[in-house]
Design an enzyme around this catalytic site. Structure first.
Site, PDB file in Angstrom:
ATOM      1  N   ALA A   8       0.846  -1.202   0.000  1.00 14.67           N
ATOM      2  CA  ALA A   8       0.000   0.000   0.000  1.00 14.67           C
ATOM      3  C   ALA A   8       0.881   1.252   0.000  1.00 14.67           C
ATOM      4  O   ALA A   8       0.797   2.108   0.882  1.00 14.67           O
ATOM      5  CB  ALA A   8      -0.926  -0.022   1.205  1.00 14.67           C
ATOM      6  N   LYS A 182      12.360  -0.528 -21.141  1.00 12.95           N
ATOM      7  CA  LYS A 182      12.323   0.422 -20.030  1.00 12.95           C
ATOM      8  C   LYS A 182      13.572   0.269 -19.163  1.00 12.95           C
ATOM      9  O   LYS A 182      14.151   1.259 -18.709  1.00 12.95           O
ATOM     10  CB  LYS A 182      11.053   0.207 -19.198  1.00 12.95           C
ATOM     11  CG  LYS A 182      10.866   1.298 -18.166  1.00 12.95           C
ATOM     12  CD  LYS A 182       9.504   1.327 -17.548  1.00 12.95           C
ATOM     13  CE  LYS A 182       9.425   2.476 -16.554  1.00 12.95           C
ATOM     14  NZ  LYS A 182       8.584   2.169 -15.416  1.00 12.95           N
TER      15      LYS A 182
HETATM   16  P1  NAP Z   1       6.498   2.418  -2.451  1.00 12.27           P
HETATM   17  O1  NAP Z   1       5.787   3.719  -2.471  1.00 12.27           O
HETATM   18  O2  NAP Z   1       7.773   2.302  -1.694  1.00 12.27           O
HETATM   19  O3  NAP Z   1       5.468   1.333  -1.896  1.00 12.27           O
HETATM   20  C1  NAP Z   1       5.825   0.011  -1.649  1.00 12.27           C
HETATM   21  C2  NAP Z   1       4.901  -0.521  -0.582  1.00 12.27           C
HETATM   22  O4  NAP Z   1       5.133  -1.920  -0.422  1.00 12.27           O
HETATM   23  C3  NAP Z   1       5.110   0.115   0.785  1.00 12.27           C
HETATM   24  O5  NAP Z   1       3.871   0.590   1.252  1.00 12.27           O
HETATM   25  C4  NAP Z   1       5.603  -1.049   1.650  1.00 12.27           C
HETATM   26  O6  NAP Z   1       5.110  -1.053   2.952  1.00 12.27           O
HETATM   27  C5  NAP Z   1       4.966  -2.212   0.932  1.00 12.27           C
HETATM   28  N1  NAP Z   1       5.580  -3.499   1.279  1.00 12.27           N
HETATM   29  C6  NAP Z   1       6.855  -3.896   1.117  1.00 12.27           C
HETATM   30  N2  NAP Z   1       7.014  -5.149   1.578  1.00 12.27           N
HETATM   31  C7  NAP Z   1       5.807  -5.529   2.057  1.00 12.27           C
HETATM   32  C8  NAP Z   1       5.331  -6.713   2.688  1.00 12.27           C
HETATM   33  N3  NAP Z   1       6.125  -7.764   2.908  1.00 12.27           N
HETATM   34  N4  NAP Z   1       4.038  -6.767   3.068  1.00 12.27           N
HETATM   35  C9  NAP Z   1       3.215  -5.715   2.855  1.00 12.27           C
HETATM   36  N5  NAP Z   1       3.603  -4.573   2.256  1.00 12.27           N
HETATM   37  C10 NAP Z   1       4.888  -4.483   1.868  1.00 12.27           C
HETATM   38  O7  NAP Z   1       6.806   1.905  -3.923  1.00 12.27           O
HETATM   39  P2  NAP Z   1       6.184   2.406  -5.317  1.00 12.27           P
HETATM   40  O8  NAP Z   1       6.779   3.722  -5.665  1.00 12.27           O
HETATM   41  O9  NAP Z   1       4.718   2.264  -5.299  1.00 12.27           O
HETATM   42  O10 NAP Z   1       6.855   1.359  -6.309  1.00 12.27           O
HETATM   43  C11 NAP Z   1       6.380   0.026  -6.469  1.00 12.27           C
HETATM   44  C12 NAP Z   1       7.024  -0.521  -7.748  1.00 12.27           C
HETATM   45  O11 NAP Z   1       6.485   0.198  -8.858  1.00 12.27           O
HETATM   46  C13 NAP Z   1       8.543  -0.297  -7.822  1.00 12.27           C
HETATM   47  O12 NAP Z   1       9.176  -1.376  -8.447  1.00 12.27           O
HETATM   48  C14 NAP Z   1       8.689   0.959  -8.664  1.00 12.27           C
HETATM   49  O13 NAP Z   1       9.917   1.047  -9.351  1.00 12.27           O
HETATM   50  C15 NAP Z   1       7.531   0.781  -9.640  1.00 12.27           C
HETATM   51  N6  NAP Z   1       7.051   2.041 -10.216  1.00 12.27           N
HETATM   52  C16 NAP Z   1       6.735   3.085  -9.405  1.00 12.27           C
HETATM   53  C17 NAP Z   1       6.259   4.266  -9.970  1.00 12.27           C
HETATM   54  C18 NAP Z   1       5.891   5.449  -9.109  1.00 12.27           C
HETATM   55  O14 NAP Z   1       5.626   6.521  -9.670  1.00 12.27           O
HETATM   56  N7  NAP Z   1       5.837   5.343  -7.797  1.00 12.27           N
HETATM   57  C19 NAP Z   1       6.118   4.360 -11.357  1.00 12.27           C
HETATM   58  C20 NAP Z   1       6.437   3.270 -12.166  1.00 12.27           C
HETATM   59  C21 NAP Z   1       6.917   2.100 -11.572  1.00 12.27           C
HETATM   60  P3  NAP Z   1       5.616  -0.087   4.131  1.00 12.27           P
HETATM   61  O15 NAP Z   1       4.932   1.194   3.867  1.00 12.27           O
HETATM   62  O16 NAP Z   1       5.117  -0.802   5.325  1.00 12.27           O
HETATM   63  O17 NAP Z   1       7.102  -0.029   4.005  1.00 12.27           O
END
Ligand code: NAP
Length: 303
Positions: A8, A182
């Protein structure tokens, strides 16, 4: 069928909020009871879009407990994907569909290998979102998400649900080629922005370095049998550098904020594939080593 979302964070909350407001059943799976209590205290996910914020009281539970999961969006970082998927493995119904949203390559294959009875679909997204604070997410950039199945198979009927929720998504018959393209764009830009401590646009001042990386990435893509992903790579990299000149890359931002980067699934993956294919790739390897040393010097993981 309910959309279960594990992770989340930025993208997970962005998907959850849009599915929820379209009236589709969605629930968040949180790491543990402490995170669940923190979420409940806030009353839901807040999405900030064009300066307006809305609260979505999406049901949530811990990853360990609950009904069987039939469709799971895995929205954590690449380095957390395997352990996060393992934390819900016992709840996955046979034939469960998993949508893996991770950037780069390597984590998807690791998750799939551990869950042979699930259908793992890979996603590549150009949408942008960031977390202002816990469960409070800013929708920063509109884009597109491509989804596909490395092993073929039918286009899922639930793509229409994404359309209904206003999530621009398209089925890709060659998702690995998209992810490789990408990855190559990321490898040609992001590490250099960290090493030169600069915005994307300032890489226009380092044309030889950018060209050398593009050349080796092109060799790698050809050797991996993705020649279409190598086409016009340098031109595209230069266009991205110009179009996003004022931006700091995601890797730059991770490092600047003392967060772990996804280096192992970008440059690391490229170098490992180079090893497997016996390619020299001296410039790519040199940048990888410089970046690892840079991270270690700042107390950050280099894998
Ligand atoms: P993020 O904001 O860091 O969110 C990741 C979430 O995963 C955090 O809430 C974290 O929880 C949760 N998590 C990790 N391990 C977990 C577990 N074992 N159980 C439950 N929850 C867990 O990451 P994001 O930016 O959304 O990125 C996700 C992926 O999408 C990445 O690979 C990124 O490169 C890709 N991406 C992101 C974007 C963007 O704009 N954000 C765009 C394109 C691609 P906690 O909060 O508890 O740490």
């Amino acid at each position: 069928m309910t959309w279960s979302i594990l992770g989340a964070g930025s993208l997970g909350c962005l998907w959850a909020a849009r599915l929820s407001r379209a009236g589709l059943p969605v629930r968040l799976l949180l790491r543990d009871r402490q995170r669940l209590n923190a979420y409940r205290a806030l009353g839901g996910v807040t999405l900030i879009e064009d300066g307006r914020e809305s609260l979505y009281p999406i049901p949530a539970e811990t990853a360990a407990q609950g009904a069987p999961i039939q469709r799971l969006l895995l929205a954590c970082k690449a380095y957390d994907a395997e352990s996060a998927a393992a934390s819900v493995a016992a709840r996955l119904a046979p034939g469960t569909e998993l949508i893996l949203l991770q950037n780069g390559l390597g984590s998807q294959q690791a998750v799939s290998a551990h869950l042979p009875r699930a259908r793992c679909l890979y996603a590549s997204s150009t949408e942008g979102a960031f977390r202002e604070s816990d469960f409070r997410v800013v929708f920063a950039g509109h884009g597109q998400t491509w989804l596909g199945d490395e092993h073929g198979g039918p286009t899922p009927a639930w793509l229409t649900e994404l359309e209904q929720a206003g999530i621009p998504a398209q089925w890709s018959e060659n998702i690995l080629e998209r992810l490789w393209r990408k990855l190559a764009l990321n490898c040609a830009i992001n590490p250099l922005t960290v090493l030169h401590q600069c915005r994307n646009g300032e890489l226009a001042g380092h044309p030889d370095e950018v060209a050398a990386l593009c050349d080796e990435l092109g060799q790698l893509l050809h050797a991996c049998n993705y020649p279409a992903a190598a086409q016009e790579l340098q031109g595209d990299v230069e266009r991205v550098i110009a179009a996003t000149a004022a931006n700091f890359s995601s890797m730059y931002q991770d490092v600047a904020q003392g967060r772990r980067s996804e280096i192992a699934y970008l440059l690391g993956h490229a170098c490992r594939e180079g090893d497997r294919l016996h390619l020299a790739l001296p410039r790519l390897r040199a940048v990888h080593e410089r970046l690892r040393a840079y991270l270690v010097a700042r107390g950050l993981p280099d894998t």
